[in-house]
Scaffold this active site. Structure first.
Site, PDB file in Angstrom:
ATOM      1  N   SER A   1      -1.376 -44.866  30.288  1.00  6.97           N
ATOM      2  CA  SER A   1      -1.368 -45.796  29.164  1.00  6.97           C
ATOM      3  C   SER A   1      -2.757 -46.367  28.907  1.00  6.97           C
ATOM      4  O   SER A   1      -3.482 -46.729  29.837  1.00  6.97           O
ATOM      5  CB  SER A   1      -0.394 -46.946  29.449  1.00  6.97           C
ATOM      6  OG  SER A   1      -0.557 -47.952  28.460  1.00  6.97           O
TER       7      SER A   1
ATOM      8  N   SER B   1      -3.091 -49.053  27.011  1.00  5.85           N
ATOM      9  CA  SER B   1      -2.907 -50.470  26.693  1.00  5.85           C
ATOM     10  C   SER B   1      -3.714 -51.402  27.609  1.00  5.85           C
ATOM     11  O   SER B   1      -4.283 -52.382  27.126  1.00  5.85           O
ATOM     12  CB  SER B   1      -1.423 -50.844  26.729  1.00  5.85           C
ATOM     13  OG  SER B   1      -0.752 -50.172  25.692  1.00  5.85           O
TER      14      SER B   1
ATOM     15  N   LYS C   1      12.290 -48.836  25.979  1.00  5.41           N
ATOM     16  CA  LYS C   1      12.314 -49.696  24.787  1.00  5.41           C
ATOM     17  C   LYS C   1      13.722 -50.160  24.412  1.00  5.41           C
ATOM     18  O   LYS C   1      13.901 -51.274  23.917  1.00  5.41           O
ATOM     19  CB  LYS C   1      11.663 -48.979  23.596  1.00  5.41           C
ATOM     20  CG  LYS C   1      10.146 -48.857  23.742  1.00  5.41           C
ATOM     21  CD  LYS C   1       9.527 -48.265  22.491  1.00  5.41           C
ATOM     22  CE  LYS C   1       8.022 -48.078  22.695  1.00  5.41           C
ATOM     23  NZ  LYS C   1       7.348 -47.617  21.468  1.00  5.41           N
TER      24      LYS C   1
ATOM     25  N   ASP D   1       5.676 -52.287  17.044  1.00  3.79           N
ATOM     26  CA  ASP D   1       5.368 -50.934  16.553  1.00  3.79           C
ATOM     27  C   ASP D   1       5.468 -50.915  15.028  1.00  3.79           C
ATOM     28  O   ASP D   1       4.728 -50.194  14.354  1.00  3.79           O
ATOM     29  CB  ASP D   1       6.369 -49.911  17.120  1.00  3.79           C
ATOM     30  CG  ASP D   1       6.148 -49.652  18.604  1.00  3.79           C
ATOM     31  OD1 ASP D   1       4.989 -49.743  19.060  1.00  3.79           O
ATOM     32  OD2 ASP D   1       7.139 -49.356  19.304  1.00  3.79           O
TER      33      ASP D   1
ATOM     34  N   GLY E   1      11.226 -35.988  11.331  1.00  5.30           N
ATOM     35  CA  GLY E   1      11.799 -36.372  12.620  1.00  5.30           C
ATOM     36  C   GLY E   1      12.769 -37.532  12.462  1.00  5.30           C
ATOM     37  O   GLY E   1      12.657 -38.331  11.524  1.00  5.30           O
TER      38      GLY E   1
ATOM     39  N   GLY F   1      14.110 -39.266  15.529  1.00  2.00           N
ATOM     40  CA  GLY F   1      14.327 -39.839  16.859  1.00  2.00           C
ATOM     41  C   GLY F   1      14.052 -41.336  16.861  1.00  2.00           C
ATOM     42  O   GLY F   1      14.035 -41.984  15.806  1.00  2.00           O
ATOM     43  N   GLY F   2      13.802 -41.869  18.054  1.00  2.83           N
ATOM     44  CA  GLY F   2      13.560 -43.300  18.192  1.00  2.83           C
ATOM     45  C   GLY F   2      12.351 -43.771  17.402  1.00  2.83           C
ATOM     46  O   GLY F   2      12.373 -44.817  16.760  1.00  2.83           O
TER      47      GLY F   2
ATOM     48  N   ILE G   1       1.933 -39.740  15.029  1.00  2.00           N
ATOM     49  CA  ILE G   1       2.063 -40.878  15.935  1.00  2.00           C
ATOM     50  C   ILE G   1       1.655 -40.577  17.372  1.00  2.00           C
ATOM     51  O   ILE G   1       1.615 -41.472  18.188  1.00  2.00           O
ATOM     52  CB  ILE G   1       3.487 -41.457  15.902  1.00  2.00           C
ATOM     53  CG1 ILE G   1       4.484 -40.454  16.439  1.00  2.00           C
ATOM     54  CG2 ILE G   1       3.875 -41.887  14.503  1.00  2.00           C
ATOM     55  CD1 ILE G   1       5.810 -41.117  16.748  1.00  2.00           C
TER      56      ILE G   1
ATOM     57  N   TYR H   1      -0.966 -39.435  20.494  1.00  2.00           N
ATOM     58  CA  TYR H   1      -2.410 -39.469  20.710  1.00  2.00           C
ATOM     59  C   TYR H   1      -2.868 -38.495  21.785  1.00  2.00           C
ATOM     60  O   TYR H   1      -3.955 -38.610  22.334  1.00  2.00           O
ATOM     61  CB  TYR H   1      -2.945 -40.884  20.922  1.00  2.00           C
ATOM     62  CG  TYR H   1      -2.399 -41.685  22.072  1.00  2.00           C
ATOM     63  CD1 TYR H   1      -2.905 -41.534  23.352  1.00  2.00           C
ATOM     64  CD2 TYR H   1      -1.401 -42.627  21.849  1.00  2.00           C
ATOM     65  CE1 TYR H   1      -2.420 -42.293  24.395  1.00  2.00           C
ATOM     66  CE2 TYR H   1      -0.911 -43.391  22.883  1.00  2.00           C
ATOM     67  CZ  TYR H   1      -1.419 -43.218  24.156  1.00  2.00           C
ATOM     68  OH  TYR H   1      -0.937 -43.975  25.182  1.00  2.00           O
TER      69      TYR H   1
ATOM     70  N   GLY I   1      -2.683 -41.559  16.463  1.00  2.00           N
ATOM     71  CA  GLY I   1      -1.921 -42.349  17.416  1.00  2.00           C
ATOM     72  C   GLY I   1      -2.697 -43.525  17.992  1.00  2.00           C
ATOM     73  O   GLY I   1      -2.110 -44.554  18.328  1.00  2.00           O
TER      74      GLY I   1
HETATM   75  P1  ATR Z   1      10.904 -40.144  19.843  1.00  2.00           P
HETATM   76  O1  ATR Z   1      11.581 -41.282  20.539  1.00  2.00           O
HETATM   77  O2  ATR Z   1       9.429 -40.039  20.138  1.00  2.00           O
HETATM   78  O3  ATR Z   1      11.176 -40.141  18.379  1.00  2.00           O
HETATM   79  P2  ATR Z   1      12.903 -38.113  20.289  1.00  2.00           P
HETATM   80  O4  ATR Z   1      13.955 -39.128  20.038  1.00  2.00           O
HETATM   81  O5  ATR Z   1      13.039 -37.185  21.440  1.00  2.00           O
HETATM   82  O6  ATR Z   1      11.492 -38.815  20.501  1.00  2.00           O
HETATM   83  O7  ATR Z   1      12.695 -37.288  18.933  1.00  2.00           O
HETATM   84  C1  ATR Z   1      11.952 -36.103  18.889  1.00  2.00           C
HETATM   85  C2  ATR Z   1      11.924 -35.600  17.454  1.00  2.00           C
HETATM   86  O8  ATR Z   1      11.140 -34.395  17.430  1.00  2.00           O
HETATM   87  C3  ATR Z   1      13.296 -35.232  16.909  1.00  2.00           C
HETATM   88  O9  ATR Z   1      13.329 -35.537  15.531  1.00  2.00           O
HETATM   89  C4  ATR Z   1      13.347 -33.727  17.157  1.00  2.00           C
HETATM   90  O10 ATR Z   1      14.220 -33.004  16.307  1.00  2.00           O
HETATM   91  P3  ATR Z   1      15.792 -32.829  16.688  1.00  2.00           P
HETATM   92  O11 ATR Z   1      16.451 -34.113  16.329  1.00  2.00           O
HETATM   93  O12 ATR Z   1      16.262 -31.678  15.887  1.00  2.00           O
HETATM   94  O13 ATR Z   1      15.826 -32.561  18.173  1.00  2.00           O
HETATM   95  C5  ATR Z   1      11.924 -33.346  16.864  1.00  2.00           C
HETATM   96  N1  ATR Z   1      11.560 -32.047  17.456  1.00  2.00           N
HETATM   97  C6  ATR Z   1      11.303 -31.785  18.763  1.00  2.00           C
HETATM   98  N2  ATR Z   1      11.000 -30.475  18.926  1.00  2.00           N
HETATM   99  C7  ATR Z   1      11.061 -29.898  17.697  1.00  2.00           C
HETATM  100  C8  ATR Z   1      10.855 -28.555  17.204  1.00  2.00           C
HETATM  101  N3  ATR Z   1      10.516 -27.555  18.024  1.00  2.00           N
HETATM  102  N4  ATR Z   1      11.018 -28.336  15.869  1.00  2.00           N
HETATM  103  C9  ATR Z   1      11.362 -29.349  15.036  1.00  2.00           C
HETATM  104  N5  ATR Z   1      11.557 -30.633  15.441  1.00  2.00           N
HETATM  105  C10 ATR Z   1      11.423 -30.899  16.754  1.00  2.00           C
END
Ligand code: ATR
Length: 265
Positions: A14, A16, A67, A103, A126, A128-129, A213, A215, A234
């Site tokens: 990190s 930070s 988180k 964030d 994407g 995800g979180g 996002i 780095y 990032g």
């Molecule tokens: P974070 O908390 O950083 O957002 P995460 O919740 O694991 O991490 O989310 C990862 C993101 O990267 C997701 O949107 C994932 O797509 P899926 O929901 O289909 O899994 C995306 N991702 C990871 N590998 C990928 C790949 N090879 N092609 C396209 N999207 C990918």
């Protein structure tokens, strides 16, 4: 001395601690900001937090994978942290733990470094979180239309239903950039060890903002291809998200500038 830190797993790499130590040094503040490794269970997290409170920490930043735990163990939370479903800040107040999410404001301020008028169409890759925080930031910036696309479409649809977004298929991620003002990659594509993100940036408006996002690496293949646009990496986001914690815990001035970035490079 004032004590604060960052909790995660892993947390060794990190940046930070360097950011906060630099600001503390600049402001001549007697304080320490340390990395705190906490194994990835809610019980471990809760136990360590109780200990940090006991020894007089002012607060901590929280990174992966804690988180969501941070929001769960807090006694109270900001509206932003609740909407994001995650907290990257815990402040230890006299009688309770307060969770917040910087964030969101961090990403918004990284955009504001480039433009006061981010436009009206943002595209998020994407679901995800990290995407949740970015959605809230784009709303805070006043961006009217937000389109989300994700390899697994159902996850994009769930976020779209919750936050009022448009959804397109992952295969249409280049076409949807037509006339867009802002593109944010929140997927892991382009990170060290991952495949690059394949996307055609030519449909984007010329003065648009492109953000990645991660780095590691700092210049992802996406940002390298975005040289004719405003780019946010990032580190810009990491520096901006650190500001509220420093100001609250160390009570000093926290400035994001080139000097700080050069120290981190
Ligand atoms: P974070 O908390 O950083 O957002 P995460 O919740 O694991 O991490 O989310 C990862 C993101 O990267 C997701 O949107 C994932 O797509 P899926 O929901 O289909 O899994 C995306 N991702 C990871 N590998 C990928 C790949 N090879 N092609 C396209 N999207 C990918």
């Amino acid at each position: 001395p004032i004590l604060a830190g960052v909790a995660g797993w892993p947390v060794t790499y990190s940046l930070s601690p360097v950011i906060h130590s630099t600001w503390a040094h600049r402001a001549n503040i007697n304080g320490y900001y340390i990395p705190i490794a906490i194994e990835p269970t809610e019980d471990d997290f809760r136990a360590v937090i109780a200990g940090l409170r006991k020894v007089g920490f002012a607060g901590i930043n929280v990174t992966k994978p804690h988180k969501e735990n941070a929001l769960r163990i807090a006694d109270d939370a900001s509206g932003t942290a609740k909407s994001a479903g995650a907290a990257n800040m815990l402040t230890f107040r006299e009688d309770h733990i307060y969770a917040d999410n910087s964030d969101v404001v961090g990403f918004a301020n990284a955009v504001k470094d480039h433009t006061d008028q981010p436009g009206d169409h943002g595209v998020i890759l994407g679901a995800g979180g990290a995407a949740r925080g970015v959605i809230l930031a784009l709303k805070e910036l006043g961006i009217q239309k937000i389109t989300i696309t994700n390899r697994t479409r159902e996850k994009a649809e769930a976020l779209a239903a919750e936050f009022g977004l448009a959804v397109v298929d992952w295969d249409k991620r280049s076409e949807v950039l037509d006339g867009a003002d802002l593109l944010v990659n929140t997927t892991s594509l382009g990170m060290t060890g991952q495949p690059p993100l394949e996307i055609d940036l030519s449909p984007l408006k010329s003065k648009s903002v492109i953000a990645d996002i991660v780095y590691s690496p700092l210049e992802t293949p996406l940002l390298r291809a975005a040289k004719n646009h405003h780019t946010i990496d990032g580190l810009a986001m990491l520096m901006h998200q650190a500001v509220p914690g420093f100001e609250q815990w160390f009570r000093g001035n926290a400035k994001v500038d080139e000097d700080l970035k050069n120290i981190l490079l």
